[in-house]
Design a protein around this motif. Structure first.
Motif, PDB file in Angstrom:
ATOM      1  N   GLU A 162       2.020  -1.345  76.782  1.00 45.16           N
ATOM      2  CA  GLU A 162       1.103  -1.457  77.671  1.00 45.16           C
ATOM      3  C   GLU A 162       0.921  -0.636  78.662  1.00 45.16           C
ATOM      4  OE1 GLU A 162      -0.565  -5.111  74.926  1.00 45.16           O
ATOM      5  OE2 GLU A 162       0.152  -5.265  77.634  1.00 45.16           O
ATOM      6  N   ILE A 163       0.746   0.202  79.712  1.00 40.70           N
ATOM      7  CA  ILE A 163      -0.382   0.769  80.691  1.00 40.70           C
ATOM      8  C   ILE A 163      -1.337   0.962  81.160  1.00 40.70           C
ATOM      9  CG2 ILE A 163      -0.167   3.167  79.267  1.00 40.70           C
ATOM     10  CD1 ILE A 163       1.912   4.345  82.152  1.00 40.70           C
ATOM     11  N   ASP A 164      -1.422   0.810  82.806  1.00 40.97           N
ATOM     12  CA  ASP A 164      -2.760   1.467  82.841  1.00 40.97           C
ATOM     13  C   ASP A 164      -2.364   2.328  83.901  1.00 40.97           C
ATOM     14  OD1 ASP A 164      -3.345  -1.478  82.403  1.00 40.97           O
ATOM     15  OD2 ASP A 164      -2.489  -2.186  84.292  1.00 40.97           O
ATOM     16  N   PHE A 165      -4.297   2.985  84.199  1.00 37.74           N
ATOM     17  CA  PHE A 165      -4.670   4.696  84.104  1.00 37.74           C
ATOM     18  C   PHE A 165      -5.216   4.135  85.967  1.00 37.74           C
ATOM     19  CE2 PHE A 165      -1.936   5.561  80.489  1.00 37.74           C
ATOM     20  CZ  PHE A 165      -1.134   6.683  81.170  1.00 37.74           C
ATOM     21  N   ARG A 166      -5.139   4.755  86.134  1.00 33.76           N
ATOM     22  CA  ARG A 166      -6.076   5.370  87.661  1.00 33.76           C
ATOM     23  C   ARG A 166      -6.388   5.995  88.204  1.00 33.76           C
ATOM     24  NH1 ARG A 166      -5.094   0.706  92.288  1.00 33.76           N
ATOM     25  NH2 ARG A 166      -3.229   1.463  93.011  1.00 33.76           N
ATOM     26  N   ASN A 167      -7.984   6.362  89.086  1.00 39.83           N
ATOM     27  CA  ASN A 167      -7.901   7.559  90.254  1.00 39.83           C
ATOM     28  C   ASN A 167      -7.138   9.195  89.460  1.00 39.83           C
ATOM     29  OD1 ASN A 167      -8.346   5.608  92.194  1.00 39.83           O
ATOM     30  ND2 ASN A 167      -6.540   5.199  93.078  1.00 39.83           N
ATOM     31  N   ILE A 168      -8.153   9.251  88.351  1.00 36.87           N
ATOM     32  CA  ILE A 168      -7.583  10.766  87.579  1.00 36.87           C
ATOM     33  C   ILE A 168      -8.738  11.263  88.520  1.00 36.87           C
ATOM     34  CG2 ILE A 168      -7.292  11.498  85.383  1.00 36.87           C
ATOM     35  CD1 ILE A 168      -7.890   8.438  84.333  1.00 36.87           C
ATOM     36  N   THR A 169      -7.825  12.454  89.235  1.00 42.82           N
ATOM     37  CA  THR A 169      -8.883  14.047  88.954  1.00 42.82           C
ATOM     38  C   THR A 169      -8.115  15.100  89.237  1.00 42.82           C
ATOM     39  OG1 THR A 169      -7.453  13.604  91.358  1.00 42.82           O
ATOM     40  CG2 THR A 169      -9.050  12.203  91.457  1.00 42.82           C
TER      41      THR A 169
END
Length: 256
Positions: free
Chosen positions: A241-248
């Motif tokens: 399990e993993i989280d991703f954010r602020n993808i630009t």
């Protein structure tokens, strides 16, 4: 190569004022993103593997009875050739103990991928290049992140085609639950750079279709030696399990 990389970075910095950075994750839902999970058809988000909560894209397995090699990827709708991708990630939650041991605290960002609509139901991995994301397993044991792995591809590293499936970066080792900033600077097939927390940790050139690892691909798609100059970007789920954010992303193919 070192001088070339410095010049490329300078060009990226200089072009920032004339190229527009674009957010490709709205923080609310998966609009613009489509999953492809092994054993399932393109678009089937099995057991809600990929979900949006708390302004994050989360990979979760609470709906799984068994992992069963359900390697998954969440693809953005637009292919890119020359680009600067930035995102933040952290390992958070469980690891599926019935997944292969190498997937522990392991995920990745795929790029120059084949069109995900052409990935067959029983094809395990997309033909692509991967920026591998890892975290510390044992205190004091180095485990760099921002490595390169090559599912169905080859790359040129330090002037020659490298036979290894994965090439370690020179990054530090980071602990789970720590937010890490990862960046990809890609100029077609001429130069690829991996950055971790603002530092260039790996660079290579000339990705092509080839190598091993990918099973079940359409032979009309898998053409050894074909240069990979563009493709799709995908976020990986392979048991952790993993989280991703602020993808630009910034499109470097033209000035804006």
């Amino acid at each position: 190569m070192r001088l070339l990389s410095v010049l490329i970075l300078a060009l990226v910095v200089c072009s920032c004022s004339t190229t527009k950075e674009k957010s490709i994750f709205n923080g609310k839902n998966l609009d613009g993103w489509t999953p492809k999970i092994h054993h399932h058809e393109y678009g089937d988000n099995y057991a809600n593997t990929f979900r949006v909560e708390d302004d994050l894209i989360k990979v979760r397995y609470d709906g799984y009875d068994q992992f069963n090699e359900r390697y998954g990827h969440l693809f953005y709708k637009t292919p890119y050739s020359h680009f600067h991708l930035t995102l933040e990630y952290r390992f958070n939650g469980i690891w599926r103990e019935d997944a292969p041991s190498y997937t522990h605290l392991n995920s990745g960002v795929m790029f120059h991928s084949q069109d995900p609509a052409t990935i067959l139901k029983e094809q395990d991995w997309p033909i692509s290049v991967e920026m591998q994301l890892l975290a510390e397993e044992k205190p004091g044991v180095p485990r760099p992140t921002g490595n390169m792995c090559s599912p169905g591809t080859d790359v040129v590293y330090q002037g020659q085609k490298d036979p290894r499936h994965c090439i370690d970066s020179r990054s530090k080792t980071y602990k789970p639950d720590e937010w890490i900033r990862a960046e990809l600077i890609v100029y077609g097939d001429s130069l690829v750079q991996h950055l971790i927390n603002g530092e260039v940790v790996l660079e290579y050139t000339k990705p092509t279709i080839g190598g091993g690892v990918v099973n079940g691909a359409d032979p009309k798609i898998f053409i050894p030696g074909k240069p990979l100059t563009s493709g799709y970007i995908g976020l990986q789920s392979e048991g952790q399990e993993i989280d991703f954010r602020n993808i630009t992303i910034r499109d470097l193919s033209k000035k804006r």
